[in-house]
Design an enzyme around this catalytic site. Structure first.
Site, PDB file in Angstrom:
ATOM      1  CG  HIS A 181       2.941   3.553  12.864  1.00 15.37           C
ATOM      2  ND1 HIS A 181       3.515   3.976  11.641  1.00 15.37           N
ATOM      3  CD2 HIS A 181       2.842   4.705  13.488  1.00 15.37           C
ATOM      4  CE1 HIS A 181       3.929   5.278  11.670  1.00 15.37           C
ATOM      5  NE2 HIS A 181       3.517   5.635  12.948  1.00 15.37           N
ATOM      6  CG  HIS A 222      -1.398   2.759   6.465  1.00 14.56           C
ATOM      7  ND1 HIS A 222      -0.525   2.225   5.565  1.00 14.56           N
ATOM      8  CD2 HIS A 222      -0.258   3.372   7.443  1.00 14.56           C
ATOM      9  CE1 HIS A 222       0.795   2.310   5.809  1.00 14.56           C
ATOM     10  NE2 HIS A 222       0.692   2.776   6.937  1.00 14.56           N
ATOM     11  CG  ASP A 226      -2.205   0.100   3.717  1.00 19.11           C
ATOM     12  OD1 ASP A 226      -2.494  -0.870   2.822  1.00 19.11           O
ATOM     13  OD2 ASP A 226      -2.575   1.120   3.733  1.00 19.11           O
TER      14      ASP A 226
END
Length: 309
Positions: A181, A222, A226
């Site tokens: 994302h 996450h 990350d």
């Protein structure tokens, strides 16, 4: 009033048709690289699906972001997805605005070639990273006790190749470092930072990136690592790849594009070269900006001169 609306609608339709003609010519020229970039999106999804078979649930790792941000919970986990969808759709619509608005700064086909180059490079790094070490997923469906935390061995090859879209993407596990994302979000915002013209939108876009980062952590989709790795990796990739790629011709520069396929065949080396063409031919001519992009609709170089024929 009705006559005015009809006249403006006619002008808009002619503009869309003319813009479509130019973009289709560019698409015919650059379709191979565009198709390769789109196909790699499937390969990236396939890799994320494959690592889910390797995922082994375990205790959620200690994370500074989890300590600082309270959990949104499963009922509010959609907030990060909604924000990402808003950013994604807004960027896609913006890339097609030259079809409607007069302040043309880029060609849509060429912009998406560039965007896909950034995305593919980051996704290759991401695949290498999350296959190197599988971490126990912090998301609710990836924790111990969840039926979705482990995938049973596939019965056929097609079961893997179909990747169970979109459920397999939304409920994947193991593809953690670094966030996909954030790859899309940072690439889109960096692209608008370079080719956009509204300062306020640039500021708001970066604020949305920060909010998106926090929401992903708060939704426990996450780990903080990350997000942190995505911030510096994507920005560095964008910087280096952007410097290596040839600069796109500016719509407000002296870039000339042929209006017919015949002209393109006669002068293929001049297409997208950014050099002035034959003024006796039927070419589209635009204002010179020396390759710089102004903001708020202003030219970046006040000393620029426009050739009037």
């Amino acid at each position: 009033m009705t006559f005015y609306i009809a006249r403006e609608a006619s002008k808009l339709w002619r503009k869309v048709c003319m813009e479509t003609t130019v973009e289709v010519q560019l698409l015919m020229e650059k379709w191979k690289l565009l198709l390769a970039g789109l196909l790699f999106q499937y390969i990236h999804g396939l890799a994320a699906r494959g690592v889910h078979y390797l995922h082994r649930p375990g205790p959620v790792l200690q994370d500074l972001g989890f300590m600082a941000l309270p959990e949104l919970g499963q009922n509010r986990g959609y907030l990060s997805e909604n924000l990402f969808t808003f950013i994604f759709l807004s960027f896609v619509l913006w890339t097609f605005h030259p079809f409607v608005y007069h302040n043309k700064r880029f060609y849509t086909v060429l912009l998406w070639r560039r965007v896909l180059a950034f995305l593919v490079t980051c996704q290759i790094l991401r695949i290498v990273t999350f296959y190197s070490t599988q971490l126990p997923g912090p998301n609710y469906h990836c924790r111990e006790g969840s039926k979705l935390a482990r995938l049973p061995p596939p019965n056929t090859v097609f079961e893997v190749l179909l990747i169970n879209f979109p459920r397999g993407v939304l409920y994947g596990c193991g593809d953690l470092i670094f966030s996909s994302h954030m790859i899309f979000t940072l690439v889109f915002v960096n692209t608008y930072q370079k080719y956009g013209s509204k300062r306020i939108i640039k500021f708001l876009a970066w604020m949305l990136v920060i909010i998106q980062s926090l929401l992903i952590i708060a939704a426990r989709k996450h780990y903080s690592v990350d997000i942190v790795v995505a911030w510096y990796t994507v920005n560095l990739v964008f910087f280096f790849i952007d410097n290596k790629l040839p600069e796109m011709p500016d719509r407000t520069s002296g870039t000339l594009l042929p209006l017919s396929v015949k002209e393109k065949d006669e002068k293929p080396n001049k297409l997208l070269s950014g050099n002035p063409g034959d003024t006796n031919a039927d070419w589209r001519q635009r204002t010179q900006m020396n390759g710089k992009h102004g903001e708020e609709g202003n030219l970046a170089n006040p000393d620029v001169t426009t050739n009037v024929t």
